[in-house]
Design a protein around this motif. Structure first.
Motif, PDB file in Angstrom:
ATOM      1  N   PRO A 143      -1.287  10.072  -2.902  1.00 25.61           N
ATOM      2  CA  PRO A 143      -2.731  10.354  -2.934  1.00 25.61           C
ATOM      3  C   PRO A 143      -3.595   9.096  -3.036  1.00 25.61           C
ATOM      4  CG  PRO A 143      -1.530  11.781  -4.451  1.00 25.61           C
ATOM      5  CD  PRO A 143      -0.579  10.714  -4.021  1.00 25.61           C
ATOM      6  N   MET A 144      -3.024   7.993  -3.485  1.00 31.00           N
ATOM      7  CA  MET A 144      -3.792   6.756  -3.661  1.00 31.00           C
ATOM      8  C   MET A 144      -3.729   5.833  -2.443  1.00 31.00           C
ATOM      9  SD  MET A 144      -2.791   5.836  -7.600  1.00 31.00           S
ATOM     10  CE  MET A 144      -3.832   4.373  -7.579  1.00 31.00           C
ATOM     11  N   ASP A 178      -4.369   4.340   1.223  1.00 32.97           N
ATOM     12  CA  ASP A 178      -5.507   4.302   2.140  1.00 32.97           C
ATOM     13  C   ASP A 178      -4.967   4.259   3.569  1.00 32.97           C
ATOM     14  OD1 ASP A 178      -7.673   3.625   3.746  1.00 32.97           O
ATOM     15  OD2 ASP A 178      -8.579   2.330   2.236  1.00 32.97           O
ATOM     16  N   ALA A 179      -5.000   5.379   4.254  1.00 33.00           N
ATOM     17  CA  ALA A 179      -4.440   5.470   5.599  1.00 33.00           C
ATOM     18  C   ALA A 179      -5.162   4.544   6.579  1.00 33.00           C
ATOM     19  CB  ALA A 179      -4.495   6.914   6.092  1.00 33.00           C
ATOM     20  N   ALA A 180      -6.470   4.430   6.430  1.00 26.03           N
ATOM     21  CA  ALA A 180      -7.236   3.571   7.333  1.00 26.03           C
ATOM     22  C   ALA A 180      -6.832   2.103   7.138  1.00 26.03           C
ATOM     23  CB  ALA A 180      -8.731   3.754   7.088  1.00 26.03           C
ATOM     24  N   PHE A 181      -6.595   1.718   5.901  1.00 30.84           N
ATOM     25  CA  PHE A 181      -6.161   0.352   5.617  1.00 30.84           C
ATOM     26  C   PHE A 181      -4.790   0.088   6.241  1.00 30.84           C
ATOM     27  CE2 PHE A 181      -3.691  -2.586   2.969  1.00 30.84           C
ATOM     28  CZ  PHE A 181      -4.520  -3.706   2.969  1.00 30.84           C
ATOM     29  N   ILE A 182      -3.878   1.046   6.098  1.00 27.19           N
ATOM     30  CA  ILE A 182      -2.552   0.900   6.662  1.00 27.19           C
ATOM     31  C   ILE A 182      -2.624   0.767   8.186  1.00 27.19           C
ATOM     32  CG2 ILE A 182      -0.353   2.085   7.075  1.00 27.19           C
ATOM     33  CD1 ILE A 182      -0.590   3.228   4.235  1.00 27.19           C
ATOM     34  N   ASP A 183      -3.430   1.607   8.818  1.00 21.81           N
ATOM     35  CA  ASP A 183      -3.573   1.550  10.274  1.00 21.81           C
ATOM     36  C   ASP A 183      -4.138   0.199  10.720  1.00 21.81           C
ATOM     37  OD1 ASP A 183      -2.598   4.100  10.516  1.00 21.81           O
ATOM     38  OD2 ASP A 183      -4.567   5.046  10.751  1.00 21.81           O
ATOM     39  N   LYS A 184      -5.111  -0.314   9.971  1.00 20.57           N
ATOM     40  CA  LYS A 184      -5.722  -1.593  10.324  1.00 20.57           C
ATOM     41  C   LYS A 184      -4.696  -2.720  10.243  1.00 20.57           C
ATOM     42  CE  LYS A 184      -9.480  -4.729   8.979  1.00 20.57           C
ATOM     43  NZ  LYS A 184     -10.642  -4.933   8.063  1.00 20.57           N
ATOM     44  N   GLN A 185      -3.897  -2.718   9.187  1.00 16.39           N
ATOM     45  CA  GLN A 185      -2.894  -3.780   9.024  1.00 16.39           C
ATOM     46  C   GLN A 185      -1.777  -3.648  10.064  1.00 16.39           C
ATOM     47  OE1 GLN A 185      -3.564  -6.311   6.983  1.00 16.39           O
ATOM     48  NE2 GLN A 185      -5.431  -5.171   6.495  1.00 16.39           N
ATOM     49  N   MET A 186      -1.349  -2.426  10.351  1.00 15.93           N
ATOM     50  CA  MET A 186      -0.307  -2.235  11.361  1.00 15.93           C
ATOM     51  C   MET A 186      -0.802  -2.629  12.746  1.00 15.93           C
ATOM     52  SD  MET A 186       2.532  -1.547  10.011  1.00 15.93           S
ATOM     53  CE  MET A 186       3.399  -1.262  11.566  1.00 15.93           C
ATOM     54  N   GLU A 229       0.835  -1.200   0.000  1.00 13.14           N
ATOM     55  CA  GLU A 229       0.000   0.000   0.000  1.00 13.14           C
ATOM     56  C   GLU A 229       0.875   1.258   0.000  1.00 13.14           C
ATOM     57  OE1 GLU A 229      -3.691   2.018  -0.080  1.00 13.14           O
ATOM     58  OE2 GLU A 229      -3.202  -0.114  -0.336  1.00 13.14           O
ATOM     59  N   GLN A 230       1.956   1.218   0.742  1.00 13.58           N
ATOM     60  CA  GLN A 230       2.825   2.389   0.840  1.00 13.58           C
ATOM     61  C   GLN A 230       3.653   2.613  -0.423  1.00 13.58           C
ATOM     62  OE1 GLN A 230       4.931   1.538   4.514  1.00 13.58           O
ATOM     63  NE2 GLN A 230       3.485   2.749   5.715  1.00 13.58           N
ATOM     64  N   ARG A 231       3.695   1.638  -1.293  1.00 15.12           N
ATOM     65  CA  ARG A 231       4.395   1.804  -2.567  1.00 15.12           C
ATOM     66  C   ARG A 231       3.540   2.556  -3.592  1.00 15.12           C
ATOM     67  NH1 ARG A 231       7.690  -3.878  -3.773  1.00 15.12           N
ATOM     68  NH2 ARG A 231       9.374  -3.500  -2.274  1.00 15.12           N
TER      69      ARG A 231
END
Length: 204
Positions: free
Chosen positions: A116-117, A119-127, A110-112
């Protein structure tokens, strides 16, 4: 037998370590998954490594299947216990370690994406999965030398490969020594083994 792998795949590292610990002779073929001529899809429809190509041309995937196949090939130093209780415990450790790794890989992918594309919420959920998983692994290990029954096993290999991947990709946000001291101690012990030294991930 031939193992298709990428050098920084924690799942491929897991089976490379199992093969080394079991003294199994397997030909290693490093691949580039994005290359047009990458052979992985010819043997695994999911296009993922590791893939083990057998002598008869058949193939095995994923890492859990290949690790068990290697462990059953020789009675030397079983990494998956035969006792059902211990076997279930080892498999549970492996499942949690792999799950932490799955979440970490999802964050990395996701971070790659362009900022703008993402998804911060997705990143937080996975972390959150990563940190909760590490907390349980750390607490369950406690002061024990190894994960299950004071014996080196596939559980330790799976956890070690996950820690190696996190060290490669998330060293700026995850500090094992400060937050997960038991896992940090386990990793230090694992890195004394030649199989772990020979398969270290490479920064890129």
């Amino acid at each position: 037998m031939k193992l298709l792998y990428t050098v920084n795949s924690p799942y491929a590292r897991k089976v490379r370590i199992v093969a080394a610990e079991k003294h199994i002779d397997v030909q290693l073929q490093e691949v580039v998954l994005s290359a047009p001529d990458c052979p992985v899809k010819d043997y695994n429809p999911l296009g993922k490594v590791p893939v083990l190509i057998l002598a008869d041309g058949d193939s095995l995937y994923d890492s859990r299947v290949i690790a068990e196949y290697f462990d059953n090939r020789t009675p030397l130093a079983h990494l998956i216990p035969k006792d059902n209780g211990a076997k279930s415990a080892v498999r549970r450790w492996e499942a949690l370690a792999d799950g932490v790794c799955d979440a970490a890989v999802a964050v990395m992918l996701e971070q790659r994406k362009p900022q703008p594309m993402q998804d911060a919420a997705f990143i937080d959920k996975q972390m959150d999965k990563v940190t909760r998983g590490l907390t349980v692994l750390n607490n369950d290990l406690g002061q024990n030398k190894w994960c299950v029954d004071d014996a080196f096993s596939l559980a330790d290999i799976a956890v070690g490969c996950t820690l190696g991947y996190l060290g490669l990709r998330f060293s700026q946000v995850i500090n094992l020594a400060e937050d997960y001291a038991n896992l940090d101690r386990l990793q230090a012990s694992l890195l004394q083994r030649q199989s772990f030294k020979d398969t270290l991930p490479v920064a890129n």
